[in-house]
Write a protein that holds these residues in place. Structure first.
Motif, PDB file in Angstrom:
ATOM      1  N   LEU A  60       0.812  -1.208   0.000  1.00 56.06           N
ATOM      2  CA  LEU A  60       0.000   0.000   0.000  1.00 56.06           C
ATOM      3  C   LEU A  60       0.848   1.261   0.000  1.00 56.06           C
ATOM      4  O   LEU A  60       0.384   2.330  -0.411  1.00 56.06           O
ATOM      5  N   ALA A  61       2.082   1.174   0.504  1.00 55.68           N
ATOM      6  CA  ALA A  61       2.974   2.325   0.567  1.00 55.68           C
ATOM      7  C   ALA A  61       4.381   1.834   0.832  1.00 55.68           C
ATOM      8  O   ALA A  61       4.599   0.659   1.151  1.00 55.68           O
ATOM      9  N   LYS A  62       5.352   2.740   0.667  1.00 51.10           N
ATOM     10  CA  LYS A  62       6.743   2.482   1.065  1.00 51.10           C
ATOM     11  C   LYS A  62       7.137   3.513   2.109  1.00 51.10           C
ATOM     12  O   LYS A  62       6.705   4.661   2.059  1.00 51.10           O
ATOM     13  N   SER A  63       7.960   3.096   3.071  1.00 52.14           N
ATOM     14  CA  SER A  63       8.402   3.997   4.124  1.00 52.14           C
ATOM     15  C   SER A  63       9.923   4.025   4.195  1.00 52.14           C
ATOM     16  O   SER A  63      10.582   3.002   3.984  1.00 52.14           O
ATOM     17  N   ARG A  64      10.477   5.195   4.491  1.00 55.54           N
ATOM     18  CA  ARG A  64      11.913   5.370   4.660  1.00 55.54           C
ATOM     19  C   ARG A  64      12.386   4.594   5.889  1.00 55.54           C
ATOM     20  O   ARG A  64      11.739   4.621   6.938  1.00 55.54           O
ATOM     21  N   VAL A  65      13.522   3.904   5.770  1.00 54.87           N
ATOM     22  CA  VAL A  65      14.135   3.180   6.883  1.00 54.87           C
ATOM     23  C   VAL A  65      15.531   3.730   7.104  1.00 54.87           C
ATOM     24  O   VAL A  65      16.327   3.871   6.163  1.00 54.87           O
ATOM     25  N   TRP A  66      15.849   4.051   8.357  1.00 60.19           N
ATOM     26  CA  TRP A  66      17.168   4.547   8.734  1.00 60.19           C
ATOM     27  C   TRP A  66      18.027   3.417   9.293  1.00 60.19           C
ATOM     28  O   TRP A  66      17.529   2.512   9.952  1.00 60.19           O
ATOM     29  N   LYS A  67      19.346   3.501   8.993  1.00 62.17           N
ATOM     30  CA  LYS A  67      20.360   2.582   9.535  1.00 62.17           C
ATOM     31  C   LYS A  67      20.132   1.136   9.098  1.00 62.17           C
ATOM     32  O   LYS A  67      20.521   0.187   9.783  1.00 62.17           O
TER      33      LYS A  67
ATOM     34  N   GLU B 256      14.324   1.454   2.454  1.00 58.90           N
ATOM     35  CA  GLU B 256      12.872   1.542   2.475  1.00 58.90           C
ATOM     36  C   GLU B 256      12.268   0.166   2.743  1.00 58.90           C
ATOM     37  O   GLU B 256      12.919  -0.862   2.593  1.00 58.90           O
ATOM     38  N   VAL B 257      10.989   0.189   3.160  1.00 58.87           N
ATOM     39  CA  VAL B 257      10.271  -1.047   3.446  1.00 58.87           C
ATOM     40  C   VAL B 257       8.853  -0.908   2.914  1.00 58.87           C
ATOM     41  O   VAL B 257       8.269   0.186   2.938  1.00 58.87           O
ATOM     42  N   GLN B 258       8.320  -1.994   2.408  1.00 61.07           N
ATOM     43  CA  GLN B 258       6.940  -2.005   1.917  1.00 61.07           C
ATOM     44  C   GLN B 258       5.988  -2.162   3.088  1.00 61.07           C
ATOM     45  O   GLN B 258       6.236  -2.937   4.009  1.00 61.07           O
ATOM     46  N   ALA B 259       4.870  -1.434   3.017  1.00 61.18           N
ATOM     47  CA  ALA B 259       3.848  -1.504   4.061  1.00 61.18           C
ATOM     48  C   ALA B 259       2.555  -2.059   3.484  1.00 61.18           C
ATOM     49  O   ALA B 259       2.167  -1.733   2.359  1.00 61.18           O
ATOM     50  N   GLY B 260       1.886  -2.909   4.267  1.00 60.93           N
ATOM     51  CA  GLY B 260       0.617  -3.499   3.848  1.00 60.93           C
ATOM     52  C   GLY B 260      -0.149  -3.988   5.064  1.00 60.93           C
ATOM     53  O   GLY B 260       0.111  -3.580   6.195  1.00 60.93           O
TER      54      GLY B 260
END
Length: 385
Positions: free
Chosen positions: A287-294, A299-303
């Motif tokens: 449904l979306a992608k989110s920024r991932v730090w470290k 990035e990671v996929q969200a659902g």
């Protein structure tokens, strides 16, 4: 790379527009009052309970117990632990079990598939014990499996002491719990669920009919199971599918075989006439992608872990809006299934349904340089925000 772009909260709003005439409120009459001790009406897709009368009251379930017996058997088949062609030797304990029977004979061998039919269609206590012993070694051990499975399904008002439903002071369930179990049976294994729609089964030169009278009266009804003891009264868990919508009912403690069918029909009629469902998002879909730090990935996929379906009175679904919000700062490691945001379904300012957005895959920690660099960037970002 613009840090503000990735660090700010992500929000997406999807509006479901409708013609002005569709916004008029639908008049919903009071639900039917049934001549029964306890009952629920559940929309199968959303698992929302639409009618609840003492639905969590602990009552003797009689042969509704066999829904759990059959469910565990199909789980064992699908896991490859047993096969439908396996032959089960009928013990004297199974043969001597009283109540409704499939009429299997002691020391004979009967296939798992035939026993499953005998449990579901003929409500055979003998078949239930024979299959329980085959799966777990004894009926007592099988009861432990039943209780563990009930906990997994969230059946918080159920406790099983046997595979048949024969009376026992510590053997109980509830209408709500039985609706939960029925939903699992329907959706987890459609192939075996088809057995519940069969009207009769022939075994040992005896043809016995399915005791669910609605299978003859309503072509949309395709399951599930009846139950009766003097203590429990006449009980019925049923499901029907009409125009793509499915309802589940559980009725405990009516006064006759005819009554449990007629009272169940009232619930089904009410549910299909006055309610409708919509699936907003499907499980496992990005449904979306989110920024991932470290992280090893940035990035990671969200659902969603489960379909997001909402049931409302007819005419109300077009008023809803769905919004997705991702957590503003995700730091690795992230495990698959971790909650990283939220989806809200709203009608105006009222939240109708809310569920967590999850990570659809894992993100491991990045290397030392990546972690150090992102730490510096986050520190700088914090100074200016």
């Amino acid at each position: 790379m613009n840090i503000n772009l990735f660090a700010k909260r992500f929000a997406l709003v999807v509006l479901f527009a409708a013609a002005p005439t569709a916004w008029a409120d639908t008049v919903i009459p009071s639900p039917p009052q049934l001549a029964a001790k306890s009952y629920v009406l559940m929309d199968a897709a959303s698992s929302q309970v639409l009618i609840d009368n003492n639905g969590d009251e602990r009552l003797p379930p009689a042969s509704l117990t066999k829904l759990m017996t059959a469910y565990i058997a199909t789980l064992e088949i699908n896991r490859g632990h047993i096969k439908e062609s396996d032959l089960v030797t009928v013990s004297e304990h199974a043969w001597r079990t009283g109540g409704s029977r499939m009429f299997i004979q002691v020391n004979t061998q009967v296939s798992v598939g035939d026993l499953l039919h005998g449990i579901i269609i003929q409500s055979g206590n003998d078949a239930s014990v024979a299959l329980a012993e085959h799966i777990a070694g004894s009926e007592d051990a099988f009861a432990d499996l039943m209780n563990t499975t009930a906990q997994r399904l969230g059946m918080t008002n159920s406790h099983f002491m046997n595979a048949t439903g024969l009376p026992h002071p510590e053997h109980y369930s509830s209408a709500h719990d039985m609706a939960k179990l029925a939903r699992a049976i329907i959706y987890e294994d459609p192939a075996h669920y088809a057995i519940y729609a069969q009207k009769e089964f022939f075994w040992n030169n005896i043809k016995q009919p399915n005791r669910n009278l609605l299978l003859w009266r309503d072509s949309t009804v395709d399951g599930l199971k009846t139950g009766h003891t003097e203590e429990a009264g006449y009980c019925l868990v049923a499901s029907a599918l009409r125009e793509g919508s499915r309802m589940i009912t559980a009725v405990f403690g009516t006064h006759s075989e005819q009554s449990r069918a007629a009272e169940t029909q009232k619930l089904l009629t009410y549910g299909f006439r006055f309610f409708e469902s919509r699936t907003f998002y499907k499980k496992g879909v990005e449904l979306a992608k989110s920024r991932v730090w470290k992280g090893a990935s940035d990035e990671v996929q969200a659902g969603l872990a489960e379909d997001l379906t909402v049931t409302l009175p007819r005419g109300q679904l077009d008023k809803l809006e769905a919004s997705m919000t991702l957590n503003p700062q995700l730091i690795a490691p992230i495990q698959q299934g971790d909650v990283i945001g939220r989806v809200d379904i709203k009608s105006g300012e009222q939240v109708v349904s809310s569920t967590g957005l999850i990570a659809l895959q894992a993100v491991e920690e990045g290397g030392l340089f990546r972690q150090l660099w992102d730490s510096i960037r986050l520190f700088i970002y914090g100074l200016f925000n």
